[in-house]
Scaffold this motif. Structure first.
Motif, PDB file in Angstrom:
ATOM      1  N   GLU A  64      13.158 -29.603 -80.248  1.00 20.38           N
ATOM      2  CA  GLU A  64      12.065 -30.546 -80.637  1.00 20.38           C
ATOM      3  C   GLU A  64      10.969 -29.683 -81.602  1.00 20.38           C
ATOM      4  O   GLU A  64      10.631 -30.202 -82.759  1.00 20.38           O
ATOM      5  CB  GLU A  64      11.261 -30.833 -79.452  1.00 20.38           C
ATOM      6  CG  GLU A  64      11.907 -31.956 -78.627  1.00 20.38           C
ATOM      7  CD  GLU A  64      11.317 -32.042 -77.357  1.00 20.38           C
ATOM      8  OE1 GLU A  64      10.348 -31.595 -76.879  1.00 20.38           O
ATOM      9  OE2 GLU A  64      11.710 -33.211 -76.663  1.00 20.38           O
ATOM     10  N   ARG A  65      10.824 -28.308 -81.165  1.00 20.41           N
ATOM     11  CA  ARG A  65      10.022 -27.523 -82.086  1.00 20.41           C
ATOM     12  C   ARG A  65      10.829 -27.480 -83.633  1.00 20.41           C
ATOM     13  O   ARG A  65      10.031 -27.438 -84.479  1.00 20.41           O
ATOM     14  CB  ARG A  65       9.758 -26.048 -81.638  1.00 20.41           C
ATOM     15  CG  ARG A  65       8.952 -25.992 -80.560  1.00 20.41           C
ATOM     16  CD  ARG A  65       8.342 -24.524 -80.108  1.00 20.41           C
ATOM     17  NE  ARG A  65       9.614 -23.825 -80.024  1.00 20.41           N
ATOM     18  CZ  ARG A  65      10.150 -23.647 -78.617  1.00 20.41           C
ATOM     19  NH1 ARG A  65       9.612 -24.048 -77.684  1.00 20.41           N
ATOM     20  NH2 ARG A  65      11.057 -22.677 -78.641  1.00 20.41           N
ATOM     21  N   GLU A  66      12.049 -27.294 -83.729  1.00 23.67           N
ATOM     22  CA  GLU A  66      12.774 -27.257 -84.898  1.00 23.67           C
ATOM     23  C   GLU A  66      12.662 -28.635 -85.628  1.00 23.67           C
ATOM     24  O   GLU A  66      12.418 -28.548 -86.940  1.00 23.67           O
ATOM     25  CB  GLU A  66      14.087 -26.772 -84.672  1.00 23.67           C
ATOM     26  CG  GLU A  66      15.034 -26.438 -85.861  1.00 23.67           C
ATOM     27  CD  GLU A  66      14.338 -25.138 -86.698  1.00 23.67           C
ATOM     28  OE1 GLU A  66      14.864 -25.212 -87.711  1.00 23.67           O
ATOM     29  OE2 GLU A  66      13.649 -24.491 -86.504  1.00 23.67           O
ATOM     30  N   GLN A  71      10.402 -31.714 -89.925  1.00 21.08           N
ATOM     31  CA  GLN A  71       9.602 -32.936 -90.408  1.00 21.08           C
ATOM     32  C   GLN A  71       8.448 -32.595 -91.115  1.00 21.08           C
ATOM     33  O   GLN A  71       8.143 -33.307 -92.231  1.00 21.08           O
ATOM     34  CB  GLN A  71       9.076 -33.823 -89.116  1.00 21.08           C
ATOM     35  CG  GLN A  71       8.657 -34.905 -89.681  1.00 21.08           C
ATOM     36  CD  GLN A  71       9.528 -35.867 -90.199  1.00 21.08           C
ATOM     37  OE1 GLN A  71      10.626 -36.066 -90.072  1.00 21.08           O
ATOM     38  NE2 GLN A  71       8.589 -36.598 -91.647  1.00 21.08           N
ATOM     39  N   GLU A  72       7.674 -31.571 -90.847  1.00 22.92           N
ATOM     40  CA  GLU A  72       6.511 -30.936 -91.327  1.00 22.92           C
ATOM     41  C   GLU A  72       6.807 -30.643 -92.802  1.00 22.92           C
ATOM     42  O   GLU A  72       6.042 -30.820 -93.770  1.00 22.92           O
ATOM     43  CB  GLU A  72       5.862 -29.855 -90.713  1.00 22.92           C
ATOM     44  CG  GLU A  72       4.957 -30.474 -89.683  1.00 22.92           C
ATOM     45  CD  GLU A  72       4.717 -29.087 -88.577  1.00 22.92           C
ATOM     46  OE1 GLU A  72       4.700 -28.154 -88.726  1.00 22.92           O
ATOM     47  OE2 GLU A  72       4.041 -29.578 -87.535  1.00 22.92           O
ATOM     48  N   ALA A  79       4.981 -35.059-100.083  1.00 27.41           N
ATOM     49  CA  ALA A  79       3.468 -35.185-100.633  1.00 27.41           C
ATOM     50  C   ALA A  79       3.483 -34.288-102.059  1.00 27.41           C
ATOM     51  O   ALA A  79       2.824 -34.818-102.977  1.00 27.41           O
ATOM     52  CB  ALA A  79       2.531 -34.343 -99.864  1.00 27.41           C
ATOM     53  N   ARG A  80       4.223 -33.329-102.271  1.00 26.57           N
ATOM     54  CA  ARG A  80       4.184 -32.786-103.402  1.00 26.57           C
ATOM     55  C   ARG A  80       4.770 -33.440-104.470  1.00 26.57           C
ATOM     56  O   ARG A  80       4.479 -33.639-105.654  1.00 26.57           O
ATOM     57  CB  ARG A  80       5.187 -31.544-103.323  1.00 26.57           C
ATOM     58  CG  ARG A  80       4.106 -30.212-102.766  1.00 26.57           C
ATOM     59  CD  ARG A  80       4.688 -28.614-103.084  1.00 26.57           C
ATOM     60  NE  ARG A  80       6.161 -28.820-102.711  1.00 26.57           N
ATOM     61  CZ  ARG A  80       6.595 -28.220-101.765  1.00 26.57           C
ATOM     62  NH1 ARG A  80       5.929 -27.514-100.664  1.00 26.57           N
ATOM     63  NH2 ARG A  80       7.922 -27.901-101.616  1.00 26.57           N
TER      64      ARG A  80
END
Length: 116
Positions: A64-66, A71-72, A79-80
């Motif tokens: 989940e952390r990975e 995703q971030e 966004a870029r």
């Protein structure tokens, strides 16, 4: 002689009875050891199951952390890209505005020349 025979019989009976009792004690000891081993085995299985559950939980948390990190990263890249598209659109509009300004100025110059 009968007395000696009776004593020998009693000694044999006593030996047989002692042997039988020793065998019963051995059987009881073996059964007790078996119970202890079964209990230890169950305790071991419980520890193994708990360990596996903990490993699964840690693994799921790591996944989940990975996934969140990925995703971030994806969101940041999107966004870029969107910012780059916006800048390109602004540059395109600015170029069109300048081109129109040049055309307007030429048109005015041509009109001024015609007027002269």
């Amino acid at each position: 002689q009968r007395y000696a025979l009776a004593v020998a019989k009693l000694e044999d009976e006593t030996k047989r009875r002692v042997k039988q009792l020793e065998q019963q004690d051995t059987i009881k000891e073996v059964e007790q050891m078996k119970k202890v081993q079964e209990e230890r085995l169950k305790e071991g299985e419980i520890r193994v199951q708990k360990g596996l559950a903990e490993l699964r939980k840690e693994s799921q948390e790591r996944i989940e952390r990975e996934a969140q990190r990925i995703q971030e990263e994806v969101d940041e890249r999107v966004a870029r890209i969107e910012e780059a598209k916006r800048r390109m659109e602004e540059a395109k509009l600015e170029a069109e505005r300048r081109a129109l300004e040049v055309v307007r100025m030429r048109t005015e110059d041509e009109e001024d020349e015609e007027d002269e």
